[in-house]
Design an enzyme around this catalytic site. Sequence first.
Site, PDB file in Angstrom:
ATOM      1  N   ARG A   1      27.975  12.224   3.737  1.00 58.20           N
ATOM      2  CA  ARG A   1      27.641  12.576   2.357  1.00 58.20           C
ATOM      3  C   ARG A   1      28.813  12.304   1.402  1.00 58.20           C
ATOM      4  O   ARG A   1      28.611  11.958   0.243  1.00 58.20           O
ATOM      5  CB  ARG A   1      27.258  14.053   2.273  1.00 58.20           C
ATOM      6  CG  ARG A   1      25.936  14.422   2.944  1.00 58.20           C
ATOM      7  CD  ARG A   1      24.751  14.043   2.073  1.00 58.20           C
ATOM      8  NE  ARG A   1      23.481  14.422   2.662  1.00 58.20           N
ATOM      9  CZ  ARG A   1      22.877  15.593   2.445  1.00 58.20           C
ATOM     10  NH1 ARG A   1      23.434  16.500   1.659  1.00 58.20           N
ATOM     11  NH2 ARG A   1      21.719  15.866   3.014  1.00 58.20           N
TER      12      ARG A   1
ATOM     13  N   ASP B   1      19.126  24.267 -11.967  1.00 58.41           N
ATOM     14  CA  ASP B   1      19.717  23.634 -10.801  1.00 58.41           C
ATOM     15  C   ASP B   1      21.230  23.747 -10.917  1.00 58.41           C
ATOM     16  O   ASP B   1      21.764  23.871 -12.031  1.00 58.41           O
ATOM     17  CB  ASP B   1      19.302  22.168 -10.685  1.00 58.41           C
ATOM     18  CG  ASP B   1      19.465  21.629  -9.262  1.00 58.41           C
ATOM     19  OD1 ASP B   1      18.465  21.618  -8.518  1.00 58.41           O
ATOM     20  OD2 ASP B   1      20.587  21.241  -8.891  1.00 58.41           O
TER      21      ASP B   1
END
Length: 272
Positions: A33, A143
């Site tokens: 990632r 978010d």
Amino acid sequence: MLAHGDYEAFQAFLEDACGIVLGAGKEYLVSSRLGGLMRDYGIATVGELLNQLRSGKNPRLKTGIIDAMTTNETFWFRDMSHFRMLQELICPEIKARSGRSIRIWSAACSYGQEPYNLSMVVQDYQRANPGALSGGVDVVATDISSTVLTEAKKGIYCGMSSSRGLSLEQQNRYFKVHGDCLEVRPEIRQRVSFRELNLTKGYEMMGRFDVIFCRNVLIYFSSEQKRDIINRMARALNPGGYLFLGSTESLSAHTDRFQMVSQMGGIAYRLR
């Protein structure tokens, strides 16, 4: 490969920054990632990455790490039974509450498909029931990632995955079609507002809600954090309000403040 001490330090950073708990054996996930981000910044090791974070010289680095480590894949009308429950069970239940707006919270909204879906469902209900929900409906979408929120606010989705979960009829009803891009129609967008929010921090200032969608999020948190988030969401709900979780998530081990409601193939939790 990550040094053991670097991995433990990164685990602690990620949990403190956004509540995500990485278990043992996730070193490869972290490396894959973060690889692109580290190349962009010219950083060779996770240890060096952590040192730069501690220095505080580049605040954008922390945002980039959170963006890289949070999962933002979603699609339209995910777990359709939940939207049927909203339209066929919950909207009729609250339509008599005239004189004030109905408030729905989409937590961890990612690129915006879920909050726009909620607005679509409300619109369909109002068109089928003229005069219903006359006080209006507000959808608040949050978010932790400012990057995905920037994209969500645009309401434009392009490429092969843009219509995943949509029929051709829905594409034409809810969107303006521009080639391989779909643009959410203004009457749907106007109900939705976006803001940045960390679920592990305080959010009491957001006010009260009638419905909360917090789906496929709690799986990333520790049991203690799940309990805290759920209890704070319970305090954010109006009496009799509903909480929706992901299809593989459950409240049973964390609180007894909700009554499970199973209808139309889906499950919701109603505040006692």
